[in-house]
Design an enzyme around this catalytic site. Structure first.
Site: not given
Ligand code: ARG
Length: 458
Positions: A156, A277, A283, A290
Site C-alpha cells: 500500500h 527544467s 530540477k 516517465e
C-alpha cells in the site's frame, strides 16, 4: 498509372482512393523479407519445373539486384505503388520483362504479406531478446553491487517489512525472465510458413511449401490455407508479450521516479538520463523513466487496436488486415527504444544505502518481528499482534523507534519481553531470519541471483 491487377476493371483508380488504399509508406520496412521470400519462391518454382530453371535463376538474380540497389540507395521506393509487394514486382518486370511477370505464379499477396510479416517480426524478436537481457544484466549488476543494502519493503506504499534492495531488484528480474520466455514461445508459434496458401484455398500447381519454408528458416508450414492467410495471432501474441514487458518496465519506472524524488532519495539517476527544467534551476527530472511509463499506454493501444480490427473479420483475407502493420511496428519500435534507454539508466544510477537504511529504521517495519518474538515465547499470534501494535502506538506518542524503547516500558505490555528482544528486532536480523525459499535473507537472495544468472547462461 494502370494497376498491375487491371483486367476485371480498368485498373484506373481515384488518386485519393489510391492514397487511402496504399500501404507502401509503412510496409516498405519489410523489403528485405519480401525479396528473400520471393527468391525462395522463384527457386521453388524452378525446382518443381513450374517455370524453367533458367527463368528461376534470372528472377533470383533480378531480385538480388533490387535488394542490392535498395541497400546501396541507388533504387528508391516508389510511393505511388500500392504496397511493397507490388513495388518489387514492378521493378523486377521493368528490369526483366516478361520473366518478371512469372514470379507471382502459385502465390498471392495474401500469403506473401503473411510470410513477410512473420519473417520481419521473427527478426524483431531476435533484436528485442538481447535488449531484455541487457536490462537483466543491469539489474544483476546493481543487485550484486548492493547485495546487503537494506530498504523498507512496502505494501500500500506504506513501509511494511525490511528487505534487501537486491531482493527488490530480483523481483523485476523474475518478471523479465518470464517476458523472455513469452517472447521465445511467441517466436516458436510464429515460425511456420504461410507461403503456398496462396489467395485462400491453396493452388493447383505442384508446389513444395516445405522447400520454401526450409530455405527461409521456418520450422514448418501452416496447416490450413484459410488460416494461413487470415491468421494474425502471431502479431497479437507478440504485442501481448510486449505489453506485459512494458507493464513491468512501467512499474519499475514508477519506483525509480519515486526513489529519485527528494522525499525518498533512495537513488540518484545519472545526469545522462535526466533532464533539467527550463524555469526551475534546482530540477533533475527522471524523464526517461516517465516516458517509459507513458509509452506503455501507447503499446497497450496498439494491442487493442489490432484485437479490435480482427474481431469481426470473416475468413479469409480482408483489407482491414493491412492495419496490422502500423500497430505491430509501433509496438516493436517503442519497446526497443524503451529497453535501450532503460538498461543504461539502471546500471548508471547511484544507490544510496544510508537513505534506504534510514527509511527502514523509521517505519516500525520490525513490528512483525516484535510480534513473532512474543509468539516464539508462547503467545498466540493474534495477541502478540495486538500488543506489538500497542507498543508501536506508544513509540509514536514518545517519538522514538522500537529499538529505543526501554525494557521497562516493554515489560508493562507483557512479562514475556526480555533484553533478548533487541537483537530479535534488529533490522539485519529481521532480514536474515526471512530465510524461507524466495524470501529476503541474504542466502535466499544469493540463490535468486544464481538462478537468474543460470537462466541467462552466465
Ligand atoms: N498491402 C496488403 C496488406 O498489407 C497486402 C495484401 C493485399 N492483398 C489483397 N488481396 N489486396 O495486407
Amino acid at each position: 498509372m494502370q494497376k498491375m491487377w487491371a483486367g476485371r476493371t480498368s485498373g484506373v483508380t481515384d488518386s485519393i482512393a489510391d492514397d487511402f488504399n496504399s500501404s507502401i509508406r509503412f510496409d516498405c520496412k519489410m523489403y528485405k523479407q519480401d525479396i528473400t521470400g520471393s527468391m525462395a519462391h522463384a527457386a521453388m518454382l524452378g525446382a518443381k519445373g513450374i517455370i524453367a530453371k533458367q527463368e528461376a535463376e534470372q528472377l533470383i538474380d533480378g531480385l538480388q539486384g533490387i535488394l542490392d540497389d535498395l541497400e546501396s540507395g541507388s533504387l528508391e521506393f516508389d510511393f505511388g505503388c500500392e504496397d511493397i509487394h507490388m513495388f518489387v514486382e514492378q521493378v523486377l518486370t521493368q528490369r526483366l520483362g516478361d520473366v518478371g511477370r512469372k514470379l507471382h505464379t502459385a502465390r498471392s499477396r495474401n500469403d506473401q504479406v503473411a510470410l513477410d510479416l512473420r519473417m520481419y517480426l521473427r527478426a524483431e524478436i531476435d533484436e528485442i531478446v538481447p535488449l531484455v537481457r541487457a536490462v537483466l544484466d543491469a539489474i544483476l549488476h546493481q543487485a550484486e553491487a548492493n547485495k546487503s543494502v537494506i530498504m523498507p519493503g512496502y505494501t500500500h506504499l506504506q513501509r511494511a517489512q525490511p528487505i534487501l534492495f537486491s531482493h527488490h531488484l530480483m523481483a523485476y528480474a523474475m518478471m523479465l525472465l518470464r517476458d523472455l520466455d513469452r517472447l521465445s514461445d511467441c517466436r516458436r508459434r510464429m515460425n511456420v510458413s504461410p507461403i503456398g496458401c496462396c489467395a485462400l484455398a491453396g493452388t493447383t500447381y505442384d508446389t513444395d511449401r516445405r522447400f520454401e519454408a526450409n530455405r527461409l528458416g521456418f520450422d514448418g508450414v501452416t496447416r490450413n490455407s484459410l488460416d494461413g492467410v487470415s491468421d494474425r495471432d502471431f502479431c497479437v501474441e507478440l504485442m501481448s508479450g510486449i505489453s506485459l514487458l512494458m507493464m513491468h518496465l512501467s512499474r519499475f519506472s514508477e519506483e525509480i521516479i519515486l526513489w529519485a524524488s527528494w522525499e525518498f532519495q533512495f537513488i540518484e539517476l545519472s545526469d545522462a538520463y535526466t533532464t533539467g527544467s527550463s524555469i526551475m534551476p534546482q530540477k533533475k527530472n527522471p524523464d526517461m523513466a516517465e516516458l517509459v511509463r507513458g509509452k506503455t499506454g501507447r503499446v497497450y493501444g496498439d494491442l487493442m487496436a489490432l484485437l479490435t480490427t480482427l474481431k469481426g473479420l470473416p475468413l479469409a483475407y480482408n483489407k482491414d488486415m493491412q492495419e496490422d502493420k502500423e500497430a505491430v511496428f509501433d509496438a516493436v519500435e517503442t519497446v526497443k527504444m524503451c529497453l535501450q534507454v532503460f538498461a543504461p539508466m539502471l546500471s548508471s544510477m547511484t544507490v544510496k544505502p544510508e537513505k534506504m537504511k534510514k527509511a527502514a529504521q523509521e517505519g516500525f517495519i520490525n513490528a512483525t518481528d516484535l510480534a513473532d518474538y512474543l509468539v516464539k515465547k508462547g503467545m498466540p499470534f493474534r495477541s502478540a499482534y495486538k500488543i506489538s501494535g500497542q507498543v508501536v502506538a506508544k513509540c509514536i506518542r514518545l517519538g522514538c523507534v522500537l529499538e529505543a524503547l526501554p525494557l521497562e516500558e516493554y515489560k508493562a505490555f507483557s512479562g514475556l519481553f526480555d533484553a533478548d528482544l533487541y537483537p530479535a528486532i534488529d533490522l539485519l536480523a529481521c532480514v536474515e531470519k526471512r530465510s524461507s525459499e524466495g524470501g529476503t535473507s541474504p542466502a535466499s537472495v544469493e540463490a535468486q541471483i544464481a538462478y537468474v544468472k543460470e537462466c541467462l547462461g552466465h
